[in-house]
Design a protein around this motif. Structure first.
Motif, PDB file in Angstrom:
ATOM      1  N   LEU A  26      36.742  43.686  43.064  1.00  0.00           N
ATOM      2  CA  LEU A  26      35.290  44.687  42.572  1.00  0.00           C
ATOM      3  C   LEU A  26      36.054  45.606  40.887  1.00  0.00           C
ATOM      4  O   LEU A  26      35.221  45.703  39.909  1.00  0.00           O
ATOM      5  CB  LEU A  26      34.980  46.554  42.862  1.00  0.00           C
ATOM      6  N   GLU A  27      37.099  46.028  40.883  1.00  0.00           N
ATOM      7  CA  GLU A  27      36.764  45.878  39.466  1.00  0.00           C
ATOM      8  C   GLU A  27      37.647  45.227  37.995  1.00  0.00           C
ATOM      9  O   GLU A  27      36.737  45.613  37.198  1.00  0.00           O
ATOM     10  CB  GLU A  27      39.019  46.859  39.672  1.00  0.00           C
ATOM     11  N   ALA A  28      38.091  44.022  38.714  1.00  0.00           N
ATOM     12  CA  ALA A  28      37.800  42.708  37.200  1.00  0.00           C
ATOM     13  C   ALA A  28      36.591  42.614  37.257  1.00  0.00           C
ATOM     14  O   ALA A  28      36.090  42.405  36.616  1.00  0.00           O
ATOM     15  CB  ALA A  28      38.433  42.137  38.140  1.00  0.00           C
ATOM     16  N   ALA A  29      35.019  42.844  38.364  1.00  0.00           N
ATOM     17  CA  ALA A  29      33.929  42.477  37.818  1.00  0.00           C
ATOM     18  C   ALA A  29      32.959  43.593  37.135  1.00  0.00           C
ATOM     19  O   ALA A  29      31.950  43.356  36.639  1.00  0.00           O
ATOM     20  CB  ALA A  29      33.378  41.880  39.279  1.00  0.00           C
ATOM     21  N   ARG A  30      33.821  44.843  36.778  1.00  0.00           N
ATOM     22  CA  ARG A  30      33.126  45.806  36.415  1.00  0.00           C
ATOM     23  C   ARG A  30      32.372  45.880  35.555  1.00  0.00           C
ATOM     24  O   ARG A  30      33.275  45.347  34.609  1.00  0.00           O
ATOM     25  CB  ARG A  30      33.829  47.558  36.718  1.00  0.00           C
ATOM     26  N   GLY A  31      31.193  46.484  35.449  1.00  0.00           N
ATOM     27  CA  GLY A  31      30.149  45.763  33.875  1.00  0.00           C
ATOM     28  C   GLY A  31      29.729  44.359  33.700  1.00  0.00           C
ATOM     29  O   GLY A  31      29.538  44.142  32.869  1.00  0.00           O
ATOM     30  N   ALA A  32      29.948  43.773  34.861  1.00  0.00           N
ATOM     31  CA  ALA A  32      29.060  42.213  34.817  1.00  0.00           C
ATOM     32  C   ALA A  32      27.545  42.475  34.013  1.00  0.00           C
ATOM     33  O   ALA A  32      27.028  43.567  35.592  1.00  0.00           O
ATOM     34  CB  ALA A  32      29.564  41.673  36.238  1.00  0.00           C
TER      35      ALA A  32
END
Length: 458
Positions: free
Chosen positions: A212-218
């Motif tokens: 979720l942190e890596a995907a933040r702002g998708a």
């Protein structure tokens, strides 16, 4: 696709059903397909038992029935043989597409990888190394199509794979099978995140929260909604520690043989159940195929039947394989030992052979512990007949499962943490129930393009 049209998203499965999600991301230069599972029919399943899939025509028949993705250049030409009405539409899919196509498997469940054997040989398929290991174990045990593991190319945590102007990265997520991943696809005009099947309660959601942190702002999140499908809404799923407690109490409350249904692909749950049974003074006995998968995955303490208990030929051969391994070999037990001391055993049922219950010394306090194994529930075609077998032997059901999917509160947290402009809700009967303030929920239609970046958005 014209260079000026931007990146598009097409959904080819998982619409208002649980399972079968397939997400195609396309630019003028490349295509990435997220998952390639068998479709879950939204209406009557015309290919259910006792219908037999026609050898050499299984994929073509699925396409003609509208239960396989119509994506040009995806499937091997020899898999697209068809005659009669609709044959031309099937054969048109043989046409090659000049753009490179890469498939990314989120995890090793049939509704996400079940069409793998039908792909063109040149289509590269990326999967987490633990997914590949599980595929190898399933093949050895005779539990999946031979040759599928060889199709898979490992992609490591955080590794970026370029597909022309698309970039793919994957991150482990928590589900109920090893090697489950969430995927991020970055395009020239934005980014898409795909949860696959995900939860926040296994191992405290450590892997999922990192994703979720890596995907933040998708720009777009494609999210499963399994646990929003039911009325009333379910409670948040149990932890594995709670499952162990429920099983311990059930075993302690019986003076007779106990039965189990657990899912062998969830090898960590299986290991937990082996330990829990042992702590209660019982030996957990697995059918041959279950034992072969678990021993191949390195699970210790596995016990399976010897030749004194009737099993199908494939189950017997798999059991012999499990017992003959050099490492993590299974022990064997005979039916006489179980008959002599039924209170010392917990037996996993063979979901393909209900009549094998006739071999077992069931008593007045025997019961069936249901921990996510087959038959899974009323939506499965063998559920009703299994209920008849339970009634025939007077067996109570002990629910001891915990979904591999995120509960309602966790789904909201997933969307809020990523913070997309839009969420495409899939993999559930009621995707419209995924509502988060400030995020627009998109309910897709099969094959209808959705722009990755809407005009006038960030």
């Amino acid at each position: 696709m014209d260079e000026t049209t931007g990146t598009s998203i097409e959904i080819h499965g998982g619409v208002r059903v649980i399972g079968g999600t397939k997400v195609l991301i396309s630019t003028a230069r490349a295509r990435v397909l997220l998952d390639i599972g068998e479709d879950i029919p939204g209406e009557a399943d015309l290919l259910r038992e006792s219908t037999r899939v026609r050898e050499g025509h299984g994929l073509a028949d699925r396409l003609r029935l509208g239960v396989a993705p119509r994506i040009a250049g995806l499937f091997a030409p020899e898999e697209l043989r068809a005659v009669g009405p609709g044959a031309q539409d099937v054969q048109a899919l043989v046409a090659a597409d000049p753009r490179p196509l890469v498939v990314v498997l989120s995890h090793a469940h049939i509704d996400h990888d079940g069409l793998l054997a039908h792909l063109r040989p040149e289509v590269r398929v990326l999967a987490h190394p633990e997914t590949i290991a599980l595929h190898r174990a399933l093949e050895e045990a005779g539990a999946t199509t031979p040759g599928t593991a060889a199709r898979l190319t490992p992609i490591e945590e955080g590794q970026e794979v370029a597909v022309a102007d698309l970039a793919v990265t994957v991150h482990r997520v928590d589900h109920d099978v090893r090697g489950a991943i969430g995927t991020i696809v970055r395009a020239p005009d934005g980014a898409l995140a795909y949860t696959g099947d995900v939860n926040l309660h296994r191992e405290d959601g450590v892997h999922s929260r990192a994703f979720l942190e890596a995907a933040r702002g998708a720009d777009v999140l494609v999210c499963e909604t399994t646990m929003l499908s039911f009325d009333p809404p379910p409670l948040e799923p149990r932890s594995e520690e709670e499952i162990a407690r429920v099983v311990t109490e059930a075993l302690a409350g019986s003076e007779d043989l106990m039965l189990l249904s657990a899912y062998e692909r969830d090898v960590d749950r299986a290991a937990l159940l082996v330990r829990t049974a042992a702590d209660a003074g019982r030996t957990l006995v697995w059918p041959g195929r279950h034992a072969a998968v678990l021993t191949a995955m390195g699970i210790g303490g596995v016990v399976t039947w010897d030749g004194t208990r009737p099993q199908s030929g494939s189950q017997r051969r798999a059991g012999e394989l499990a017992a003959g391994r050099e490492r993590s070999a299974a022990r064997t037990v005979g039916i006489d030992a179980v008959q002599a001391a039924p209170d010392r055993f917990l037996v996993q049922i063979d979901p393909e052979d209900f009549t094998s219950l006739l071999d077992l010394p069931l008593g007045p306090t025997s019961a069936w512990i249901h921990s996510q194994g087959e038959p899974l529930g009323p939506f499965m075609r063998d559920w009703d007949v299994w209920q008849d077998w339970l009634e025939r032997f007077g067996l109570a059901t002990v629910p001891a499962g915990s979904s591999g999917h995120a509960g309602p509160l966790a789904l909201r947290e997933i969307v809020e943490r990523i913070g997309p402009a839009r969420v495409i809700a899939l993999h559930g009967f009621h995707p419209e129930r995924l509502e988060v303030d400030g995020v627009r929920t998109v309910l897709p239609e099969i094959g209808v393009p959705i722009p990755l970046r809407e005009v006038g958005t960030r």
